[in-house]
Design a protein around this motif. Sequence first.
Motif, PDB file in Angstrom:
ATOM      1  N   MET A  17       0.827  -1.190   0.000  1.00  0.00           N
ATOM      2  CA  MET A  17       0.000   0.000   0.000  1.00  0.00           C
ATOM      3  C   MET A  17       0.879   1.264   0.000  1.00  0.00           C
ATOM      4  N   SER A  18       0.411   2.303  -0.647  1.00  0.00           N
ATOM      5  CA  SER A  18       1.170   3.540  -0.659  1.00  0.00           C
ATOM      6  C   SER A  18       0.993   4.282   0.659  1.00  0.00           C
ATOM      7  N   GLU A  19       1.984   5.091   1.005  1.00  0.00           N
ATOM      8  CA  GLU A  19       1.881   5.883   2.231  1.00  0.00           C
ATOM      9  C   GLU A  19       0.747   6.883   2.133  1.00  0.00           C
ATOM     10  N   ARG A  20       0.476   7.343   0.948  1.00  0.00           N
ATOM     11  CA  ARG A  20      -0.560   8.357   0.757  1.00  0.00           C
ATOM     12  C   ARG A  20      -1.953   7.790   0.969  1.00  0.00           C
ATOM     13  N   TYR A  21      -2.163   6.548   0.557  1.00  0.00           N
ATOM     14  CA  TYR A  21      -3.477   5.907   0.679  1.00  0.00           C
ATOM     15  C   TYR A  21      -3.289   4.543   1.338  1.00  0.00           C
ATOM     16  N   PRO A  22      -3.025   4.495   2.634  1.00  0.00           N
ATOM     17  CA  PRO A  22      -2.676   3.231   3.298  1.00  0.00           C
ATOM     18  C   PRO A  22      -3.801   2.205   3.331  1.00  0.00           C
ATOM     19  N   ASP A  23      -5.049   2.644   3.141  1.00  0.00           N
ATOM     20  CA  ASP A  23      -6.176   1.706   3.191  1.00  0.00           C
ATOM     21  C   ASP A  23      -6.647   1.282   1.804  1.00  0.00           C
ATOM     22  N   LYS A  24      -5.919   1.685   0.761  1.00  0.00           N
ATOM     23  CA  LYS A  24      -6.327   1.377  -0.606  1.00  0.00           C
ATOM     24  C   LYS A  24      -5.177   0.703  -1.360  1.00  0.00           C
ATOM     25  N   TYR A  25      -5.537  -0.078  -2.362  1.00  0.00           N
ATOM     26  CA  TYR A  25      -4.563  -0.615  -3.301  1.00  0.00           C
ATOM     27  C   TYR A  25      -4.859   0.024  -4.648  1.00  0.00           C
ATOM     28  N   LEU A  26      -3.915   0.808  -5.170  1.00  0.00           N
ATOM     29  CA  LEU A  26      -4.144   1.572  -6.386  1.00  0.00           C
ATOM     30  C   LEU A  26      -3.494   0.904  -7.596  1.00  0.00           C
ATOM     31  N   ILE A  27      -4.304   0.686  -8.603  1.00  0.00           N
ATOM     32  CA  ILE A  27      -3.824   0.207  -9.899  1.00  0.00           C
ATOM     33  C   ILE A  27      -3.812   1.393 -10.851  1.00  0.00           C
ATOM     34  N   ARG A  33     -11.594  -1.480  -1.654  1.00  0.00           N
ATOM     35  CA  ARG A  33     -10.177  -1.627  -1.318  1.00  0.00           C
ATOM     36  C   ARG A  33      -9.287  -1.335  -2.529  1.00  0.00           C
ATOM     37  N   VAL A  34      -9.743  -1.740  -3.712  1.00  0.00           N
ATOM     38  CA  VAL A  34      -8.967  -1.564  -4.927  1.00  0.00           C
ATOM     39  C   VAL A  34      -9.534  -0.399  -5.735  1.00  0.00           C
ATOM     40  N   VAL A  35      -8.657   0.528  -6.094  1.00  0.00           N
ATOM     41  CA  VAL A  35      -9.038   1.681  -6.902  1.00  0.00           C
ATOM     42  C   VAL A  35      -8.188   1.672  -8.164  1.00  0.00           C
ATOM     43  N   VAL A  36      -8.850   1.823  -9.295  1.00  0.00           N
ATOM     44  CA  VAL A  36      -8.172   1.839 -10.590  1.00  0.00           C
ATOM     45  C   VAL A  36      -8.222   3.260 -11.143  1.00  0.00           C
ATOM     46  N   ILE A  37      -7.055   3.775 -11.516  1.00  0.00           N
ATOM     47  CA  ILE A  37      -6.975   5.092 -12.146  1.00  0.00           C
ATOM     48  C   ILE A  37      -6.525   4.890 -13.590  1.00  0.00           C
ATOM     49  N   GLU A  38      -7.437   5.161 -14.525  1.00  0.00           N
ATOM     50  CA  GLU A  38      -7.086   5.072 -15.940  1.00  0.00           C
ATOM     51  C   GLU A  38      -6.586   6.437 -16.407  1.00  0.00           C
ATOM     52  N   ALA A  39      -5.346   6.491 -16.875  1.00  0.00           N
ATOM     53  CA  ALA A  39      -4.756   7.755 -17.313  1.00  0.00           C
ATOM     54  C   ALA A  39      -3.723   7.496 -18.391  1.00  0.00           C
ATOM     55  N   ILE A  40      -3.900   8.106 -19.542  1.00  0.00           N
ATOM     56  CA  ILE A  40      -2.976   7.875 -20.645  1.00  0.00           C
ATOM     57  C   ILE A  40      -1.581   8.407 -20.325  1.00  0.00           C
ATOM     58  N   LYS A  41      -1.487   9.458 -19.504  1.00  0.00           N
ATOM     59  CA  LYS A  41      -0.194  10.041 -19.136  1.00  0.00           C
ATOM     60  C   LYS A  41       0.215   9.652 -17.712  1.00  0.00           C
ATOM     61  N   LEU A  42      -0.238   8.531 -17.246  1.00  0.00           N
ATOM     62  CA  LEU A  42       0.047   8.083 -15.882  1.00  0.00           C
ATOM     63  C   LEU A  42       1.541   8.080 -15.577  1.00  0.00           C
ATOM     64  N   LEU A  43       2.333   7.519 -16.472  1.00  0.00           N
ATOM     65  CA  LEU A  43       3.756   7.321 -16.211  1.00  0.00           C
ATOM     66  C   LEU A  43       4.595   8.556 -16.504  1.00  0.00           C
ATOM     67  N   GLU A  44       3.966   9.566 -17.112  1.00  0.00           N
ATOM     68  CA  GLU A  44       4.699  10.784 -17.440  1.00  0.00           C
ATOM     69  C   GLU A  44       4.553  11.858 -16.364  1.00  0.00           C
ATOM     70  N   THR A 100      -9.753  -8.325  -2.016  1.00  0.00           N
ATOM     71  CA  THR A 100     -10.414  -7.306  -2.807  1.00  0.00           C
ATOM     72  C   THR A 100     -11.852  -7.037  -2.395  1.00  0.00           C
ATOM     73  N   ASN A 101     -12.421  -7.856  -1.527  1.00  0.00           N
ATOM     74  CA  ASN A 101     -13.821  -7.674  -1.152  1.00  0.00           C
ATOM     75  C   ASN A 101     -13.977  -6.962   0.176  1.00  0.00           C
ATOM     76  N   GLU A 102     -12.899  -6.384   0.697  1.00  0.00           N
ATOM     77  CA  GLU A 102     -12.985  -5.671   1.974  1.00  0.00           C
ATOM     78  C   GLU A 102     -12.323  -4.315   1.884  1.00  0.00           C
ATOM     79  N   LEU A 103     -12.754  -3.409   2.738  1.00  0.00           N
ATOM     80  CA  LEU A 103     -12.026  -2.160   2.931  1.00  0.00           C
ATOM     81  C   LEU A 103     -10.937  -2.406   3.973  1.00  0.00           C
TER      82      LEU A 103
END
Length: 206
Positions: A1-11, A112-123, A203-206
């Motif tokens: 988990m990231s320090e910024r969002y410790p209760d979430k898993y971000l894809i 628990r899982v959050v998906v961020i779709e972004a074409i410039k994600l890595l930039e 994935t089925n829990e917060l």
Amino acid sequence: MSERYPDKYLIGLTGNIAVGKSLVREMLSELGAVTIDADHIAHQVIRKGEAAYEHIIDAFGAGILDGDGEIVRAALGEIVFADPARLKELEGITHPAIRRRIDLLVREADARVVVIEAIKLLEGELKNAVDSVWVVDASPRMQRQRLISARGLSPAEAERRMALQNSQADKLRQADIVIRNDGDARETRAQVEWAWGKLPVRTNEL
């Protein structure tokens, strides 16, 4: 988990134009993720009264407005997609507003899982916020076909839009998961479900 969002898993879901990112995002939503479409947010933040509106008018002029004072995205697109420097200028205006909106949506997400779709994600800065990078890939032939058939672009315009993209190979080199999406939705779904099953969280829990 990231320090910024410790209760979430971000894809972080990325890939170049017309590879099928939205299809994969929809599949992940069906599996239980909260999904965020950065492109949709980009449309929101340029609306009249929103964060980026006045800055865009200052930079690109009132000629991009309709009769109601809203920004005509096609008119703005004609300017920025013809000049990489102007596209970069627009992104410098919109990206901070987009990031702030995404941050709020992630914090409010009820999964628990959050998906961020972004074409410039890595930039940009978003790459430092996600736990896993998923890159959707498709052949140039398939990208071209989708741009022409689904988006109504001419072959020349499709080629121009593809040429403006940052390197897909660079995205693939940074990927934790690669989803091939060359036209068979069942094969794409099987890859998504396999990768979902490998996530290091319940994935089925917060």
